[in-house]
Design a protein around this motif. Structure first.
Motif, PDB file in Angstrom:
ATOM      1  N   THR A 156       3.256  22.625  10.565  1.00 57.32           N
ATOM      2  CA  THR A 156       4.307  21.839   9.922  1.00 57.32           C
ATOM      3  C   THR A 156       3.823  21.431   8.542  1.00 57.32           C
ATOM      4  OG1 THR A 156       3.471  19.793  10.896  1.00 57.32           O
ATOM      5  CG2 THR A 156       5.238  20.928  12.076  1.00 57.32           C
ATOM      6  N   LEU A 157       4.747  21.344   7.618  1.00 54.81           N
ATOM      7  CA  LEU A 157       4.436  20.927   6.253  1.00 54.81           C
ATOM      8  C   LEU A 157       5.393  19.813   5.864  1.00 54.81           C
ATOM      9  CD1 LEU A 157       4.054  24.499   4.736  1.00 54.81           C
ATOM     10  CD2 LEU A 157       2.205  22.929   5.289  1.00 54.81           C
ATOM     11  N   VAL A 158       4.819  18.674   5.462  1.00 56.47           N
ATOM     12  CA  VAL A 158       5.598  17.494   5.093  1.00 56.47           C
ATOM     13  C   VAL A 158       5.047  16.959   3.780  1.00 56.47           C
ATOM     14  CG1 VAL A 158       6.273  15.163   5.791  1.00 56.47           C
ATOM     15  CG2 VAL A 158       5.938  16.928   7.518  1.00 56.47           C
ATOM     16  N   SER A 159       5.924  16.586   2.874  1.00 58.13           N
ATOM     17  CA  SER A 159       5.488  16.038   1.598  1.00 58.13           C
ATOM     18  C   SER A 159       5.285  14.525   1.694  1.00 58.13           C
ATOM     19  CB  SER A 159       6.539  16.336   0.518  1.00 58.13           C
ATOM     20  OG  SER A 159       6.126  15.790  -0.716  1.00 58.13           O
ATOM     21  N   ALA A 160       4.238  14.042   1.059  1.00 60.89           N
ATOM     22  CA  ALA A 160       3.997  12.601   0.963  1.00 60.89           C
ATOM     23  C   ALA A 160       4.642  12.028  -0.302  1.00 60.89           C
ATOM     24  CB  ALA A 160       2.494  12.320   0.955  1.00 60.89           C
ATOM     25  N   ILE A 161       5.132  12.915  -1.171  1.00 54.17           N
ATOM     26  CA  ILE A 161       5.744  12.516  -2.440  1.00 54.17           C
ATOM     27  C   ILE A 161       7.179  13.016  -2.455  1.00 54.17           C
ATOM     28  CG2 ILE A 161       5.656  12.800  -4.953  1.00 54.17           C
ATOM     29  CD1 ILE A 161       2.638  13.410  -4.582  1.00 54.17           C
ATOM     30  N   PHE A 162       8.116  12.181  -2.899  1.00 57.82           N
ATOM     31  CA  PHE A 162       9.511  12.596  -2.966  1.00 57.82           C
ATOM     32  C   PHE A 162       9.817  13.173  -4.339  1.00 57.82           C
ATOM     33  CE2 PHE A 162      13.874  11.865  -4.237  1.00 57.82           C
ATOM     34  CZ  PHE A 162      14.525  12.590  -3.264  1.00 57.82           C
ATOM     35  N   LEU A 163      10.283  14.406  -4.359  1.00 56.00           N
ATOM     36  CA  LEU A 163      10.885  15.028  -5.533  1.00 56.00           C
ATOM     37  C   LEU A 163      12.129  15.774  -5.057  1.00 56.00           C
ATOM     38  CD1 LEU A 163       7.856  16.400  -7.614  1.00 56.00           C
ATOM     39  CD2 LEU A 163       9.345  14.482  -8.170  1.00 56.00           C
ATOM     40  N   LYS A 164      12.983  16.135  -5.979  1.00 51.93           N
ATOM     41  CA  LYS A 164      14.291  16.699  -5.626  1.00 51.93           C
ATOM     42  C   LYS A 164      14.219  18.042  -4.916  1.00 51.93           C
ATOM     43  CE  LYS A 164      18.829  17.661  -7.533  1.00 51.93           C
ATOM     44  NZ  LYS A 164      19.690  17.601  -8.708  1.00 51.93           N
ATOM     45  N   TYR A 165      13.259  18.898  -5.277  1.00 55.23           N
ATOM     46  CA  TYR A 165      13.208  20.253  -4.750  1.00 55.23           C
ATOM     47  C   TYR A 165      11.929  20.478  -3.943  1.00 55.23           C
ATOM     48  CZ  TYR A 165      16.817  20.993  -8.254  1.00 55.23           C
ATOM     49  OH  TYR A 165      17.954  20.902  -9.005  1.00 55.23           O
ATOM     50  N   ALA A 166      12.034  21.309  -2.918  1.00 58.58           N
ATOM     51  CA  ALA A 166      10.875  21.693  -2.109  1.00 58.58           C
ATOM     52  C   ALA A 166      11.040  23.155  -1.707  1.00 58.58           C
ATOM     53  CB  ALA A 166      10.760  20.817  -0.871  1.00 58.58           C
ATOM     54  N   ARG A 167       9.910  23.846  -1.584  1.00 60.61           N
ATOM     55  CA  ARG A 167       9.930  25.236  -1.126  1.00 60.61           C
ATOM     56  C   ARG A 167       8.608  25.541  -0.430  1.00 60.61           C
ATOM     57  NH1 ARG A 167       9.230  28.640  -6.808  1.00 60.61           N
ATOM     58  NH2 ARG A 167       7.009  28.180  -7.116  1.00 60.61           N
ATOM     59  N   ILE A 168       8.622  26.623   0.349  1.00 62.61           N
ATOM     60  CA  ILE A 168       7.419  27.119   0.995  1.00 62.61           C
ATOM     61  C   ILE A 168       6.949  28.350   0.230  1.00 62.61           C
ATOM     62  CG2 ILE A 168       6.441  28.108   3.111  1.00 62.61           C
ATOM     63  CD1 ILE A 168       7.193  25.177   3.392  1.00 62.61           C
ATOM     64  N   TYR A 169       5.703  28.317  -0.215  1.00 61.33           N
ATOM     65  CA  TYR A 169       5.070  29.487  -0.817  1.00 61.33           C
ATOM     66  C   TYR A 169       4.291  30.181   0.297  1.00 61.33           C
ATOM     67  CZ  TYR A 169       1.744  32.391  -3.267  1.00 61.33           C
ATOM     68  OH  TYR A 169       1.000  33.456  -3.678  1.00 61.33           O
ATOM     69  N   TYR A 170       4.393  31.506   0.366  1.00 56.35           N
ATOM     70  CA  TYR A 170       3.660  32.225   1.410  1.00 56.35           C
ATOM     71  C   TYR A 170       3.165  33.561   0.874  1.00 56.35           C
ATOM     72  CZ  TYR A 170       8.155  34.594   1.907  1.00 56.35           C
ATOM     73  OH  TYR A 170       9.318  35.287   1.654  1.00 56.35           O
ATOM     74  N   ALA A 171       2.089  34.043   1.501  1.00 60.26           N
ATOM     75  CA  ALA A 171       1.528  35.342   1.131  1.00 60.26           C
ATOM     76  C   ALA A 171       0.753  35.892   2.314  1.00 60.26           C
ATOM     77  CB  ALA A 171       0.601  35.202  -0.077  1.00 60.26           C
ATOM     78  N   ALA A 172       0.761  37.207   2.445  1.00 59.89           N
ATOM     79  CA  ALA A 172      -0.066  37.861   3.462  1.00 59.89           C
ATOM     80  C   ALA A 172      -1.525  37.754   3.039  1.00 59.89           C
ATOM     81  CB  ALA A 172       0.344  39.322   3.613  1.00 59.89           C
ATOM     82  N   VAL A 173      -2.419  37.503   3.981  1.00 58.86           N
ATOM     83  CA  VAL A 173      -3.849  37.469   3.672  1.00 58.86           C
ATOM     84  C   VAL A 173      -4.304  38.857   3.237  1.00 58.86           C
ATOM     85  CG1 VAL A 173      -6.147  37.132   4.662  1.00 58.86           C
ATOM     86  CG2 VAL A 173      -4.332  35.491   5.161  1.00 58.86           C
ATOM     87  N   ASN A 174      -3.807  39.883   3.916  1.00 58.53           N
ATOM     88  CA  ASN A 174      -4.090  41.271   3.565  1.00 58.53           C
ATOM     89  C   ASN A 174      -2.798  41.862   3.008  1.00 58.53           C
ATOM     90  OD1 ASN A 174      -4.485  44.024   3.436  1.00 58.53           O
ATOM     91  ND2 ASN A 174      -5.349  44.214   5.494  1.00 58.53           N
ATOM     92  N   SER A 175      -2.790  42.205   1.740  1.00 61.69           N
ATOM     93  CA  SER A 175      -1.555  42.677   1.101  1.00 61.69           C
ATOM     94  C   SER A 175      -0.990  43.942   1.740  1.00 61.69           C
ATOM     95  CB  SER A 175      -1.773  42.896  -0.390  1.00 61.69           C
ATOM     96  OG  SER A 175      -2.754  43.883  -0.600  1.00 61.69           O
ATOM     97  N   ALA A 176      -1.780  44.653   2.545  1.00 61.06           N
ATOM     98  CA  ALA A 176      -1.301  45.860   3.213  1.00 61.06           C
ATOM     99  C   ALA A 176      -0.614  45.542   4.542  1.00 61.06           C
ATOM    100  CB  ALA A 176      -2.454  46.828   3.450  1.00 61.06           C
TER     101      ALA A 176
END
Length: 82
Positions: free
Chosen positions: A49-69
């Motif tokens: 789970t991901l929760v922000s401790a700071i309030f701002l108008k926009y939020a998003r999840i950044y994600y990436a594969a550990v192995n790009s293949a």
């Protein structure tokens, strides 16, 4: 929609061994992003789970594969409470 509290839930639903990193980013304007929570490495079948401790108008999840293949399947859930 006005929400008092909210959470992102992230599940690595990959069917093969495919770890991924995820982090929560927040922004005041939708173009300048700040890393707020994470990064978290999710192996296949892991949940976080991901929760922000700071309030701002926009939020998003950044994600990436550990192995790009590797093809990674993430299920991302947003839940809020007013």
């Amino acid at each position: 929609m006005n929400l008092r509290t909210w959470t992102f839930g992230v599940v690595n639903a990959s069917t093969t061994i495919a770890p991924a990193t995820v982090k929560l980013q927040i922004s005041p304007d939708g173009s300048s992003w700040i890393d707020e929570a994470g990064p978290v490495t999710l192996n296949t079948g892991d949940v976080t789970t991901l929760v922000s401790a700071i309030f701002l108008k926009y939020a998003r999840i950044y994600y990436a594969a550990v192995n790009s293949a590797s093809a990674v399947t993430l299920n991302i859930f947003f839940q809020g409470q007013s």
